[in-house]
Motif scaffolding. Structure first.
Motif, mmCIF file in Angstrom:
data_model
loop_
_atom_site.group_PDB
_atom_site.id
_atom_site.type_symbol
_atom_site.label_atom_id
_atom_site.label_comp_id
_atom_site.label_asym_id
_atom_site.label_seq_id
_atom_site.Cartn_x
_atom_site.Cartn_y
_atom_site.Cartn_z
ATOM 1 N N VAL A 84 3.294 1.682 -8.434
ATOM 2 C CA VAL A 84 2.184 2.376 -7.776
ATOM 3 C C VAL A 84 1.811 1.619 -6.511
ATOM 4 O O VAL A 84 2.091 0.419 -6.375
ATOM 5 N N LEU A 85 1.193 2.331 -5.580
ATOM 6 C CA LEU A 85 0.515 1.661 -4.474
ATOM 7 C C LEU A 85 -0.802 1.111 -4.997
ATOM 8 O O LEU A 85 -1.437 1.714 -5.870
ATOM 9 N N TYR A 86 -1.209 -0.011 -4.450
ATOM 10 C CA TYR A 86 -2.402 -0.660 -4.992
ATOM 11 C C TYR A 86 -3.344 -1.084 -3.867
ATOM 12 O O TYR A 86 -2.905 -1.543 -2.802
ATOM 13 N N ALA A 87 -4.647 -0.917 -4.113
ATOM 14 C CA ALA A 87 -5.680 -1.427 -3.216
ATOM 15 C C ALA A 87 -6.799 -1.993 -4.081
ATOM 16 O O ALA A 87 -7.244 -1.365 -5.035
ATOM 17 N N LEU A 113 -15.939 5.288 -3.665
ATOM 18 C CA LEU A 113 -14.942 4.417 -3.044
ATOM 19 C C LEU A 113 -13.935 5.291 -2.313
ATOM 20 O O LEU A 113 -13.265 6.122 -2.923
ATOM 21 N N SER A 114 -13.865 5.128 -1.008
ATOM 22 C CA SER A 114 -12.952 5.944 -0.200
ATOM 23 C C SER A 114 -11.505 5.663 -0.576
ATOM 24 O O SER A 114 -11.113 4.525 -0.836
ATOM 25 N N PHE A 115 -10.697 6.727 -0.578
ATOM 26 C CA PHE A 115 -9.267 6.581 -0.841
ATOM 27 C C PHE A 115 -8.490 6.187 0.410
ATOM 28 O O PHE A 115 -7.266 6.065 0.370
ATOM 29 N N HIS A 116 -9.201 5.994 1.505
ATOM 30 C CA HIS A 116 -8.522 5.624 2.749
ATOM 31 C C HIS A 116 -7.749 4.314 2.570
ATOM 32 O O HIS A 116 -6.633 4.152 3.085
ATOM 33 N N SER A 117 -8.352 3.375 1.808
ATOM 34 C CA SER A 117 -7.717 2.059 1.642
ATOM 35 C C SER A 117 -6.380 2.159 0.920
ATOM 36 O O SER A 117 -5.419 1.467 1.268
ATOM 37 N N ILE A 118 -6.284 3.020 -0.065
ATOM 38 C CA ILE A 118 -5.028 3.145 -0.803
ATOM 39 C C ILE A 118 -3.969 3.848 0.035
ATOM 40 O O ILE A 118 -2.772 3.562 -0.069
ATOM 41 N N LEU A 143 -13.417 -2.738 -9.101
ATOM 42 C CA LEU A 143 -12.725 -1.447 -9.024
ATOM 43 C C LEU A 143 -11.346 -1.654 -8.418
ATOM 44 O O LEU A 143 -11.160 -2.498 -7.524
ATOM 45 N N HIS A 144 -10.408 -0.866 -8.892
ATOM 46 C CA HIS A 144 -9.026 -0.920 -8.401
ATOM 47 C C HIS A 144 -8.569 0.513 -8.120
ATOM 48 O O HIS A 144 -8.939 1.442 -8.843
ATOM 49 N N LEU A 145 -7.749 0.676 -7.111
ATOM 50 C CA LEU A 145 -7.142 1.964 -6.820
ATOM 51 C C LEU A 145 -5.623 1.847 -6.965
ATOM 52 O O LEU A 145 -5.011 0.913 -6.427
ATOM 53 N N ALA A 146 -5.055 2.778 -7.677
ATOM 54 C CA ALA A 146 -3.594 2.856 -7.816
ATOM 55 C C ALA A 146 -3.181 4.287 -7.536
ATOM 56 O O ALA A 146 -3.866 5.235 -7.953
ATOM 57 N N SER A 147 -2.085 4.466 -6.829
ATOM 58 C CA SER A 147 -1.660 5.836 -6.502
ATOM 59 C C SER A 147 -0.145 5.954 -6.514
ATOM 60 O O SER A 147 0.586 4.971 -6.345
ATOM 61 N N PHE A 148 0.289 7.167 -6.709
ATOM 62 C CA PHE A 148 1.704 7.520 -6.608
ATOM 63 C C PHE A 148 1.773 9.017 -6.344
ATOM 64 O O PHE A 148 0.756 9.716 -6.315
ATOM 65 N N TYR A 149 2.973 9.523 -6.132
ATOM 66 C CA TYR A 149 3.169 10.937 -5.827
ATOM 67 C C TYR A 149 4.106 11.572 -6.847
ATOM 68 O O TYR A 149 5.075 10.944 -7.281
ATOM 69 N N LYS A 193 -8.626 5.550 -10.289
ATOM 70 C CA LYS A 193 -9.680 4.580 -9.984
ATOM 71 C C LYS A 193 -10.033 3.868 -11.287
ATOM 72 O O LYS A 193 -10.527 4.496 -12.223
ATOM 73 N N TYR A 194 -9.767 2.562 -11.326
ATOM 74 C CA TYR A 194 -9.856 1.810 -12.578
ATOM 75 C C TYR A 194 -10.962 0.770 -12.466
ATOM 76 O O TYR A 194 -11.080 0.052 -11.461
ATOM 77 N N LEU A 195 -11.786 0.684 -13.491
ATOM 78 C CA LEU A 195 -12.856 -0.308 -13.562
ATOM 79 C C LEU A 195 -12.452 -1.410 -14.534
ATOM 80 O O LEU A 195 -12.249 -1.151 -15.733
ATOM 81 N N SER A 196 -12.298 -2.614 -14.008
ATOM 82 C CA SER A 196 -11.982 -3.755 -14.873
ATOM 83 C C SER A 196 -13.252 -4.563 -15.133
ATOM 84 O O SER A 196 -14.161 -4.618 -14.296
ATOM 85 N N LYS A 197 -13.270 -5.197 -16.287
ATOM 86 C CA LYS A 197 -14.399 -6.033 -16.681
ATOM 87 C C LYS A 197 -13.893 -7.433 -16.951
ATOM 88 O O LYS A 197 -12.869 -7.628 -17.620
ATOM 89 N N LYS A 198 -14.617 -8.394 -16.427
ATOM 90 C CA LYS A 198 -14.199 -9.780 -16.548
ATOM 91 C C LYS A 198 -14.050 -10.155 -18.022
ATOM 92 O O LYS A 198 -14.907 -9.865 -18.849
#
Length: 829
Positions: free
Chosen positions: A28-31, A62-67, A92-98, A147-152
């Protein structure tokens, strides 16, 4: 018996398992990560009575522009994708693919793992069920963003896959490259018009921006031609910005405190001034002297009874036909409005002399006893004395006139039949195609007519006699191109001005400089705007809209392919290849041809965008058979009184020769399509051959007689296509060439599409042929597009209309009925 049933069940289940397929996403692409803080808890409950949960942070905007700008990729390990957090409690993390779908596919996108996440498909938030979402993929590209939310301190693992329900052709990728799609045709900014300032230094560009879903916004740029910078932007509040004739200022109108106001604007200093207030309603042009305006003002005709209506002439069925238009002179200094024309016949302004003293106007009156069923008279008024001179009286086949710069001649547009056929160049026994545009010079003192384009094959569209260099500039259809030409009116020589586009749609020469702007597009690019140095002949691109429209788009090759027909003519054409073309494979073929009588031009964006069809896996072959304009008058005259004769034979012959010469075409899977006259041709072809495996007719003519009598322009188009032929004197043409009367010969699955409100070709033309084929037990379908006229313009309906065509061809040319069956499921009625 039970064992047989169980065997059958397991056999069917195994067949489903074989056709279904799981695509595991391994990259995946990651931001990210993006630290996100929990809010201060003022109260334990919100206004809905809900308690706060840290999981709600996933909804943080969270804008998807970064991803989309990211160059960082993330690969899955054996346990899936690992998202690393920060020292912050949450991130927050963004992952994308097509997902690139090669065919219509249904399936399940599965996102499984720890933590909280949201899934977006083409920017739309999906509703998940245990991490799964059902997707229906048409054969386009789909962007999947998670859009993924991680917790410490907690595991941050995800597994992603797509499971299809049946046969599929899916590519999972992180590359944004894709094929050309419908949204590329519909969405984005397009040039509506462009004009250069009198001194040639600045350019007004009027734009129309279409958003996904159909919302449209008009705006205007004023560009400094020297450096390409935008020096002025208008958001549409200033209506219809144009150049003053001489002073290099912009004018426009707005509704202000004093009614309709006329405003002028200096494009450099941005200084505005009010030139006039309380302007009359109506369209207007500036006089070249800039001291008065010439208005065209509508006068409403007698109202029709709402319940029972008398129709005076065939054109009286058209809304607004009874209204009339007249010319008025508006003095800017005094606000005095002087009426210049009066009567029951509309008057149309053609030109104004450079000194502002004379105007040319025309009257066009019906003359139903003889084609072309109208007669035009041209008059010249001396605005100082109001003396009126009749230049032409009841002339046939002329369209527009313009003064020469020295006022001694007129430039006249029309067809070759004008002026007793002095510009005609056709074979003996032919009747000219009146849509093949020609130009003439008319000497006002000697009353001599000189044809300028008689030996010029291209068909003239727009023209202007430039007062600065005394040259005539024109746009003309040259085969399937539209090129820019200049004519030296003294020598009569015609020169092609090279602009690197296949089809030019607008031009504007400067009034006091050797400069011009023009714009157009080509077979594999969208619009570009150019400046042209008329002395040097150099064209420079000023604005390239295609660069953004085709970002990340991969187009297939387009190649010319011509053949010599059995009639001895070279029939020109071209073909489109899929972007992933493999010469070792075989592809279905779709054949397209002209509607009306104009060639199917070399433009990227059209009613049937060929690159979209190529992207769907078809070879597209477009040919220009007999009857098309742009190949000379003799060639275009073959359209008249033919209604399929020779033209259909050339299309069939071209299809057969193309298939024979190209081994990558599956000749058993050939389709054809056309609209309007092209829809007629689609029907007619099926009465002549069985080589097509599927066909589509949009707004086609099935019965020449009913179209002639019922369409708003049926009888007037027939003045061209059926010149001097009528149902009572040409039964062989009206019956013999009408596809309806040969419906029993059709064996090809034939789709009819038609706007229910079509006033050009009434919907009954499709209904009656559909009815005939149903009675004959033939394979057919009829889809009405409710509320649409001859062209399908409504954004969403246009998409459904296109998808209907794609699904029809997928069913019959690819043996993939799923899309059609979903759009139009079987009804037990």
């Amino acid at each position: 018996m039970m064992n047989i049933k169980l065997l059958f069940f397991f056999l069917m289940l195994s067949m489903h398992i074989v056709s279904a397929k799981e695509y595991v996403v391994d990259e995946v692409l990651y931001a990210g990560p993006f630290d996100v803080q929990a809010p201060f808890i003022v109260d334990s409950l919100n206004v809905k009575g809900e308690r706060y949960s840290g999981k709600a942070l996933v909804k943080t905007p969270l804008s998807f522009h970064s991803i989309r700008q990211s160059n960082q990729s993330l690969k899955a390990g054996s346990d899936g994708f690992q998202f690393s957090g920060t020292d912050s409690p949450y991130a927050l993390h963004l992952a994308s693919f097509y997902l690139n779908a090669g065919r219509y596919t249904k399936g399940t996108l599965s996102v499984q793992g720890d933590g909280t996440f949201e899934v977006y498909v083409n920017d739309k938030l999906q509703t998940l069920s245990n991490g799964d979402v059902k997707l229906t993929l048409e054969p386009w590209q789909y962007e999947i963003v998670i859009k993924y939310l991680s917790k410490k301190g907690e595991n941050s693992l995800l597994k992603i896959s797509f499971q299809t329900d049946g046969e599929s052709d899916i590519v999972v990728t992180i590359r944004p490259e894709r094929k050309y799609e419908l949204n590329d045709v519909f969405d984005g900014s397009r040039i509506q018009s462009a004009s250069v300032s009198p001194n040639g230094k600045y350019v007004i560009v009027n734009m129309l921006e279409t958003h996904p879903g159909g919302k449209q916004i008009s705006y205007t740029h004023v560009i400094d031609k020297a450096n390409g910078n935008i020096i002025l932007f208008n958001d549409g509040s200033a209506k219809d910005m144009r150049w003053m004739p001489r002073s290099n200022r912009i004018y426009y109108t707005r509704n202000g405190m004093q009614g309709r106001e006329l405003i002028t604007l200096d494009p450099v200093t941005k200084a505005e001034s009010t030139l006039s207030v309380n302007l009359p309603e109506g369209s207007f042009v500036f006089s070249p002297t800039e001291d008065f305006l010439l208005f065209t003002i509508r006068e409403k005709g007698p109202e029709k009874d709402k319940d029972i209506q008398e129709i005076l002439v065939p054109d009286d069925r058209q809304p607004g036909w009874r209204d009339r238009y007249f010319i008025h002179k508006y003095d800017l200094a005094s606000g005095f409005l002087q009426r210049l024309t009066f009567g029951h016949t509309s008057t149309t302004l053609n030109d104004v002399s450079d000194d502002g003293r004379y105007i040319l106007f025309s009257c066009r009156e019906p003359f139903l006893a003889e084609r072309p069923f109208t007669r035009a008279s041209i008059y010249r008024i001396d605005l100082r004395t109001m003396q009126v001179d009749t230049i032409f009286k009841s002339e046939k086949f002329i369209t527009r006139v313009q003064f020469s710069p020295d006022m001694k001649q007129l430039l006249v547009g029309g067809s070759g039949d004008a002026f007793n056929s002095v510009g005609l160049k056709i074979a003996e026994g032919q009747t000219s195609n009146t849509s093949d545009g020609q130009l003439f010079l008319y000497d006002l003192s000697g009353k001599k007519v000189t044809p300028l384009t008689k030996d010029f094959n291209p068909s003239v569209d727009r023209f202007i006699w430039n007062k600065y260099d005394k040259q005539i500039y024109l746009l003309a259809g040259d085969r399937d191109y539209v090129r820019l030409y200049s004519i030296d009116p003294v020598k009569g020589t015609i020169r092609n001005l090279a602009v690197p586009e296949d089809v030019l749609t607008g031009m504007s020469p400067a009034s006091y400089a050797s400069e011009m702007v023009c714009f157009g597009m080509s077979v594999s690019n969208s619009q570009r705007l150019y400046t042209l140095d008329l002395k040097k002949g150099n064209a420079t691109c000023l604005l390239d809209l295609s660069k953004d429209i085709l970002k990340d788009v991969r187009l297939g090759d387009v190649k010319d392919w011509n053949f010599v027909s059995s009639f001895g003519d070279t029939i020109y054409g071209r073909y489109y290849l899929p972007p992933t073309f493999d010469p070792a494979k075989q592809y279905p073929l779709i054949v397209n041809y002209y509607g009306g009588t104009t060639p199917t031009s070399r433009v990227l964006e059209s009613r049937y965008p060929s690159h979209v069809y190529a992207g769907l896996g078809y070879i597209v072959y477009i040919l220009q058979p007999s009857g098309a304009t742009g190949f000379g008058q003799e060639f275009s005259a073959r359209h008249v009184n033919a209604w399929g004769k020779q033209t259909a034979e050339e299309i069939i012959e071209g299809t057969q020769k193309f298939c024979a010469e190209h081994a990558f075409v599956n000749k058993e899977k050939v389709g054809c399509l056309g609209a309007s006259y092209g829809g007629f041709m689609t029907m007619y072809l099926q009465t002549r051959t069985d080589i097509y495996a599927a066909a589509m007719s949009h707004a086609g003519i099935s019965d020449i007689t009913s179209y002639w009598g019922e369409g708003y322009w049926g009888y007037s188009y027939s003045a061209l296509a059926s010149a001097d032929s009528y149902p009572w004197n040409a039964r062989d043409l009206y019956v013999g060439q009408s596809p309806l009367f040969s419906a029993d010969k059709i064996n090809t699955p034939l789709l009819f599409l038609h706007g229910s409100a079509d006033t050009n070709v009434p919907v009954g033309e499709s209904i009656q042929m559909f009815t005939a084929l149903k009675l004959l037990g033939k394979e057919t379908a009829l889809i009405q597009v409710e509320g649409e006229n001859h062209h399908i313009l409504h954004y969403d309906k246009r998409i459904k209309w296109n998808h209907t065509i794609y699904a029809w061809f997928a069913k019959w040319l690819k043996d993939q009925p799923e899309w059609w069956d979903t759009l139009y499921p079987k009804k037990n009625l």
